[in-house]
Design a protein around this motif. Structure first.
Motif, PDB file in Angstrom:
ATOM      1  N   LYS A 525       0.944  -1.308   0.050  1.00  0.00           N
ATOM      2  CA  LYS A 525      -0.033   0.186  -0.077  1.00  0.00           C
ATOM      3  C   LYS A 525       0.910   1.337   0.006  1.00  0.00           C
ATOM      4  O   LYS A 525       0.673   2.291  -0.487  1.00  0.00           O
ATOM      5  CB  LYS A 525      -0.894  -0.006   1.312  1.00  0.00           C
ATOM      6  N   MET A 526       2.050   1.152   0.914  1.00  0.00           N
ATOM      7  CA  MET A 526       2.750   2.528   0.733  1.00  0.00           C
ATOM      8  C   MET A 526       3.500   2.560  -0.467  1.00  0.00           C
ATOM      9  O   MET A 526       3.554   3.609  -1.111  1.00  0.00           O
ATOM     10  CB  MET A 526       3.796   2.197   1.806  1.00  0.00           C
ATOM     11  N   LEU A 527       4.071   1.620  -1.081  1.00  0.00           N
ATOM     12  CA  LEU A 527       4.592   1.598  -2.669  1.00  0.00           C
ATOM     13  C   LEU A 527       3.695   2.210  -3.549  1.00  0.00           C
ATOM     14  O   LEU A 527       4.128   3.137  -4.174  1.00  0.00           O
ATOM     15  CB  LEU A 527       5.238   0.435  -2.974  1.00  0.00           C
ATOM     16  N   SER A 528       2.440   1.516  -3.345  1.00  0.00           N
ATOM     17  CA  SER A 528       1.216   2.168  -4.228  1.00  0.00           C
ATOM     18  C   SER A 528       0.844   3.497  -4.211  1.00  0.00           C
ATOM     19  O   SER A 528       0.800   4.318  -5.215  1.00  0.00           O
ATOM     20  CB  SER A 528      -0.052   1.249  -4.120  1.00  0.00           C
ATOM     21  N   ALA A 529       0.807   4.088  -2.870  1.00  0.00           N
ATOM     22  CA  ALA A 529       0.722   5.330  -2.551  1.00  0.00           C
ATOM     23  C   ALA A 529       1.808   6.244  -3.074  1.00  0.00           C
ATOM     24  O   ALA A 529       1.626   7.497  -3.500  1.00  0.00           O
ATOM     25  CB  ALA A 529       0.284   5.586  -1.158  1.00  0.00           C
ATOM     26  N   MET A 530       2.920   5.746  -2.948  1.00  0.00           N
ATOM     27  CA  MET A 530       4.257   6.440  -3.305  1.00  0.00           C
ATOM     28  C   MET A 530       4.404   6.177  -4.828  1.00  0.00           C
ATOM     29  O   MET A 530       5.275   7.102  -5.420  1.00  0.00           O
ATOM     30  CB  MET A 530       5.371   5.982  -2.837  1.00  0.00           C
ATOM     31  N   ASN A 531       3.446   5.702  -5.504  1.00  0.00           N
ATOM     32  CA  ASN A 531       3.554   5.442  -7.027  1.00  0.00           C
ATOM     33  C   ASN A 531       4.805   5.006  -7.592  1.00  0.00           C
ATOM     34  O   ASN A 531       5.273   5.626  -8.577  1.00  0.00           O
ATOM     35  CB  ASN A 531       3.065   6.814  -7.602  1.00  0.00           C
ATOM     36  N   THR A 532       5.265   3.933  -7.036  1.00  0.00           N
ATOM     37  CA  THR A 532       6.671   3.668  -7.473  1.00  0.00           C
ATOM     38  C   THR A 532       6.622   1.926  -7.308  1.00  0.00           C
ATOM     39  O   THR A 532       5.923   1.419  -6.586  1.00  0.00           O
ATOM     40  CB  THR A 532       7.758   4.083  -6.520  1.00  0.00           C
ATOM     41  N   LEU A 533       7.518   1.511  -8.430  1.00  0.00           N
ATOM     42  CA  LEU A 533       7.700  -0.160  -8.361  1.00  0.00           C
ATOM     43  C   LEU A 533       9.320  -0.202  -7.968  1.00  0.00           C
ATOM     44  O   LEU A 533       9.680  -1.314  -8.007  1.00  0.00           O
ATOM     45  CB  LEU A 533       7.561  -0.426  -9.859  1.00  0.00           C
ATOM     46  N   ASP A 534       9.675   0.932  -7.400  1.00  0.00           N
ATOM     47  CA  ASP A 534      11.227   0.844  -7.012  1.00  0.00           C
ATOM     48  C   ASP A 534      11.374   0.134  -5.474  1.00  0.00           C
ATOM     49  O   ASP A 534      11.068   0.907  -4.646  1.00  0.00           O
ATOM     50  CB  ASP A 534      12.058   2.157  -6.963  1.00  0.00           C
TER      51      ASP A 534
END
Ligand code: ZN
Length: 581
Positions: A525-534
């Motif tokens: 969820k955090m990665l998705s909110a940060m809009n990143t796949l890194d």
């Protein structure tokens, strides 16, 4: 980059497991697998259901189903729950698979060729009404010592006296209640573990990096009393792997099956073949994990289990592998199988002043846990309180406190504050302007130190210490935010506030990457909110603080972790006190 084979002790098929079972093997194994993958290693993580033996037959009879159907149904239930708890198995297999049948028969044949199997004639109780031999604990009667009427054939649970079924007064079948019993002669195969005692002893001695908890249990079984005993590896049952010598019949063993404790650990290996077969891979693809003559030389094999499983994994299963390998060496065969390199064992988790009890429905079971809260809440508490050096205890007060403080107040609050503040002052994109100064450098220095410590604990499979370090990493970010106070800075120096917020947003990505082994859903969820796949690992924390550049868009996530209220805590406490419905 290393190659690591990880197995979790395989759960028995008869029913849904409780949280104590989960933290005893599957969950810490998953933590380790996820961490190693996150660091870029090649991981094969295997688990399965353990399906043979009398308890499965009895559970099936109770459920009114043929045993094969019962096992197939329960396999689906267990696989589904494991998935919902985030178990990242490469394959979740079944010990009743064709692959395991073939391999179990193969190993038995090799051990017989090596002279490590002997036939033993035994007298055993046969029930005419049930049409089968009865294992000792499925014979009940009156204890000759104390008069207790429901003593079992192996032990009286009232006075704890060890018994033989023939000691019981008025013995009867625990399955049907029939008293039409007779003693019959039957033949069984025994694995000559006693002949391998010195070899096993030397092998255990070579494991000087193993915890004392593990080696002391093995040494006790090797040396106490008369020392390591030969072990019966067959049973007079219908449900199991038919006794064969490789693909040949085994004269005199018709109608018998291998004992569940012989075939269950072999499923660790068979599971890899199941994985290969299910994914259109070749035998070479799984053998490179298990055959040291076929590429598994550089594999590190780690097993996770509860302490009660240690004897079987330090002695019985290694005896199967060592015996087979030694014979192959002497006979000129190239076939060599992988032995375990490290065993991580756990003590017990107790429940609220007592023990978890499957029979009494006391404690929280895996399906119930997910009915009331998402998996991450449980994963975090269980892992941060793993019973490593001693038994540990689940209490609702402690659970509430840990979830509310660690997850909601520290991590969840950090993510919420920084994203909401940014949205209100700069919009939903990483702000530009300003530069990192001394305060930011001090944070980066602290995080660098802590991330290296976290890596060390994770590599050493120190589960609690890893959780403590991760929490400290979250706290460091919170303290920075409190101290830097971009909401105040903004009034005098918007540029500096922008730099502080930029750091905070990058910290969210860093937290998502570091926390993923513990709380994979929240991390996603955090990665998705940060809009990143890194998801690159912060080998260089300073560089990681620039992973999300100025202008990179993001969204404010929903609440990551809701707090547990006192009302909820009280309700759950009484609901799980006993008598599962
Ligand atoms: Zn008794």
């Amino acid at each position: 980059m290393a190659r690591i084979l990880i197995t979790s002790a395989i759960p028995y098929i008869n029913g849904i497991k409780h949280l104590g079972n989960l933290i005893g093997s599957q969950l810490p194994a998953d933590l380790y697998a996820r961490y190693l993958r996150g660091r870029g290693n090649e991981v094969m993580f295997l688990c399965a259901t353990d399906e043979h033996g009398t308890p499965a037959e009895l559970a099936a009879a109770k459920a009114g189903k043929p045993v094969a159907e019962y096992c197939a149904d329960m396999y689906e239930v267990q696989a589904d729950i494991a998935k919902r708890f985030g178990m990242s198995f490469d394959h979740f297999g079944r010990s009743s698979s064709e692959q395991n049948k073939t391999l179990t028969q193969h190993f038995a044949g090799k051990l017989d060729d090596a002279g490590l199997i002997r036939e033993v004639s035994e007298k055993q109780v046969y029930s005419n009404a049930d049409g089968r031999f009865l294992p000792d604990r499925y014979i009940e009667g009156t204890c000759p010592n104390c008069g207790y009427e429901r003593a079992r054939g192996d032990q009286c649970e009232n006075c704890t006296k060890q018994l033989d079924p023939t000691d019981l007064i008025e013995p009867r079948s625990a399955i049907s209640g029939s008293t039409d019993l007779e003693v019959r002669e039957t033949k069984h195969l025994y694995l000559r573990q006693s002949a391998m005692k010195d070899q096993l002893d030397a092998w255990i001695d070579s494991k000087n990096d193993w915890p004392i908890l593990t080696t002391s249990i093995a040494k006790k079984w090797l040396h106490d009393g008369d020392g390591l005993q030969d072990r019966g590896i067959t049973r007079d049952l219908d449900w199991g792997v038919p006794v064969k010598k490789g693909d040949q019949d085994w004269p005199g063993m018709e109608g018998k099956v291998f004992y569940v404790w012989f075939d269950a650990p072999i499923e660790y290996i068979a599971c890899a073949k199941e994985w290969a077969d299910a994914n259109g891979r070749t035998d070479a693809d799984w053998e490179r994990w298990w055959r040291t003559d076929k590429g598994a030389d550089d594999v590190r094999y780690v097993q996770f289990m509860g302490k009660d499983n240690v004897p079987f994994h330090t002695l019985s299963f290694p005896a199967t592998i060592l015996g087979t390998n030694t014979y192959n060496e002497e006979s000129g065969s190239s076939e060599r199988w992988k032995l375990v390199d490290y065993i991580k064992s756990f003590n017990y988790l107790n429940y609220d002043g007592g023990q978890f009890s499957t029979s009494q429905g006391r404690g929280v079971f895996m399906d119930q846990a997910l009915e009331i809260l998402p998996a991450d809440y449980w994963r975090w508490w269980l892992l941060s309180h793993a019973p490593e050096s001693s038994d540990s205890e689940f209490t609702w007060e402690n659970f509430q406190q840990s979830v509310n403080k660690d997850l909601a107040d520290v991590l969840g609050n950090f993510v919420s504050r920084i994203t909401k503040f940014c949205r209100s002052k700069f919009g939903e994109a990483v702000p530009e302007g300003g530069a990192y100064g001394d305060r930011e450098q001090a944070l980066i220095d602290e995080l660098t130190k802590r991330v290296r410590a976290y890596e060390g604990h994770m590599e050493a499979m120190e589960v609690r210490k890893s959780a403590q370090e991760l929490r400290a990493i979250w706290v460091a970010g919170n303290e920075y935010l409190q101290d830097a106070a971009p909401w105040s800075t903004f009034k005098e120096d918007p540029e500096q506030a922008a730099a502080q917020v930029r750091l905070g947003l990058n910290l969210i990505r860093l937290y998502a990457v570091l926390s993923a082994p513990f709380i994979p859903e929240a991390s996603a969820k955090m990665l998705s909110a940060m809009n990143t796949l890194d998801t690159s690992w912060p080998d260089d924390v300073a560089a990681a603080m620039g992973a999300l550049p100025s202008g990179h868009t993001f969204t404010v996530p929903d609440v990551l972790f809701a707090k547990i209220t006192d009302e909820q805590r009280e309700e759950w406490q009484s609901r799980f006190a006993g008598q599962r419905d």
